[in-house]
Design an enzyme around this catalytic site. Structure first.
Site, PDB file in Angstrom:
ATOM      1  N   GLU A 256     -10.506  -5.311   0.082  1.00 50.47           N
ATOM      2  CA  GLU A 256      -9.196  -4.977   0.634  1.00 50.47           C
ATOM      3  C   GLU A 256      -8.103  -5.363  -0.367  1.00 50.47           C
ATOM      4  O   GLU A 256      -8.389  -5.972  -1.412  1.00 50.47           O
ATOM      5  CB  GLU A 256      -9.013  -5.713   1.972  1.00 50.47           C
ATOM      6  CG  GLU A 256      -7.724  -5.398   2.719  1.00 50.47           C
ATOM      7  CD  GLU A 256      -7.552  -3.919   3.049  1.00 50.47           C
ATOM      8  OE1 GLU A 256      -7.339  -3.138   2.091  1.00 50.47           O
ATOM      9  OE2 GLU A 256      -7.584  -3.558   4.242  1.00 50.47           O
TER      10      GLU A 256
ATOM     11  N   HIS B 217     -14.832  -1.882   8.432  1.00 47.52           N
ATOM     12  CA  HIS B 217     -15.419  -2.987   9.197  1.00 47.52           C
ATOM     13  C   HIS B 217     -14.972  -2.951  10.653  1.00 47.52           C
ATOM     14  O   HIS B 217     -13.939  -2.368  11.016  1.00 47.52           O
ATOM     15  CB  HIS B 217     -15.034  -4.320   8.562  1.00 47.52           C
ATOM     16  CG  HIS B 217     -13.549  -4.598   8.598  1.00 47.52           C
ATOM     17  ND1 HIS B 217     -12.887  -5.046   9.730  1.00 47.52           N
ATOM     18  CD2 HIS B 217     -12.604  -4.464   7.644  1.00 47.52           C
ATOM     19  CE1 HIS B 217     -11.611  -5.189   9.475  1.00 47.52           C
ATOM     20  NE2 HIS B 217     -11.401  -4.838   8.213  1.00 47.52           N
TER      21      HIS B 217
END
Length: 333
Positions: free
Chosen positions: A184, A72
């Site tokens: 994550e 990201h």
């Protein structure tokens, strides 16, 4: 550059540590083997004279997939954590969204995937279901600005997640799917906790959330942080699941920790410089393209490009085989 990934991964043996429940135990089970040869092989590694470090190797195209891995873009947690690491514990960073600089990074990568033709080749976009990854995914692989009157749902509505960004169209785009397995590190840091699915759906109408089993985030806990080896194990489950998909060219928008610990299991049978290229940390909004191959015949798809010979039928005995047969006849007399 496209890298052929091939390696053996054996989870590290522990010294019988106490069993502590962790968020990973709540993830869907895909049951990979305890010791898995990445590239999905059940056979032993090649002998030294056939090792990948000796030069190029061949593999059937239809037993491979191309993955375009993206971390990201810059999120507000990256900025605050750089100033003070303790900021990662702040609930002000809950489900961190992109910064204005992050959106600039997204725009630059969008231009790159358009210019190099990647946007036309990707058949599926998989995204971690957090604001910063979904914003990055739709900004990079989406169809540009959305206008009223277009007969498709937007990938993202205007100002989704405090983005101050116009809506993004899903016109002429591949499907987008949110998948929990590529999140994550789970736990402790509020920036890694997701919102409910019902909060995300109005913000990202054209993203498919059907593979997320729970409305609320039951994987994130405030007091247990997922271990590195658990992230790596989850990454292997994710790759095994990817192999069940029919798509051959897939973009995956995820996180630095997930990418690093998953990819560190690969490249052990490659030249050290290739291992390093595979396993270094990703920068914000960095894209790397890799290939995974199926060595164990786990994949069942047939080739779409191979073509059988001898159609129509006719004599086609190769000259070298003809020579061998002639020699055999002479020896038998």
């Amino acid at each position: 550059m496209t890298i052929s990934i091939s390696a053996i991964y054996t989870p590290p043996l522990s010294q019988n540590p106490p069993i502590v429940p962790s968020p990973i135990s709540k993830l869907p089970r895909f049951s990979p083997p305890r010791s898995a040869i990445l590239c999905f092989s059940s056979s032993p590694p090649p002998p030294p004279d056939m090792d990948a470090t000796t030069g190029p190797s061949l593999y059937p195209l239809h037993r491979s997939k191309t993955l375009h891995l993206v971390r990201h873009a810059q999120g507000i947690h990256n900025v605050e954590g750089e100033k003070d690491h303790s900021a990662y514990m702040s609930y002000d960073l809950f489900d961190a969204h992109l910064t204005p600089l992050g959106w600039n990074q997204v725009d630059n990568l969008h231009k790159h995937v358009q210019a190099c033709g990647l946007s036309k080749r990707v058949e599926l976009v998989i995204t971690s279901p957090l604001l910063r990854t979904m914003q990055t995914a739709v900004g990079v692989f989406g169809g540009g600005a959305y206008s009223d009157g277009i007969d498709v749902r937007p990938l993202m509505v205007a100002n989704a997640g405090n983005s101050n960004h116009p809506a993004i169209s899903s016109l002429n785009c591949p499907p987008f799917v949110a998948v929990e397995l590529c999140r994550e590190h789970l736990g402790v840091h509020p920036c890694d906790k997701r919102r409910s699915v019902s909060e995300y759906r109005p913000l990202f109408p054209a993203i498919d959330f059907s593979l997320i089993e729970n409305e609320d985030d039951i994987l994130w806990t405030p007091d247990i942080r997922e271990k590195n080896e658990e992230v790596a194990s989850r990454g292997l489950k994710f790759l095994n699941w990817l192999w069940t998909r029919k798509e051959k060219e897939i973009a995956i928008v995820t996180h630095s920790g997930f990418l690093y610990h998953t990819l560190s299991a690969f490249g052990n049978d490659c030249h050290p410089s290739i291992k390093s290229e595979i396993c270094t940390h990703f920068a914000n909004c960095e894209l790397r393209s890799v290939i995974i191959v199926d060595r164990s015949l786990m994949g069942s798809d047939s080739s779409t490009t191979n073509y059988p010979g001898k159609i129509p039928q006719g004599p086609d005995l190769p000259s070298d085989i003809a020579d061998e047969k002639q020699s055999e006849k002479g020896a038998s007399k």
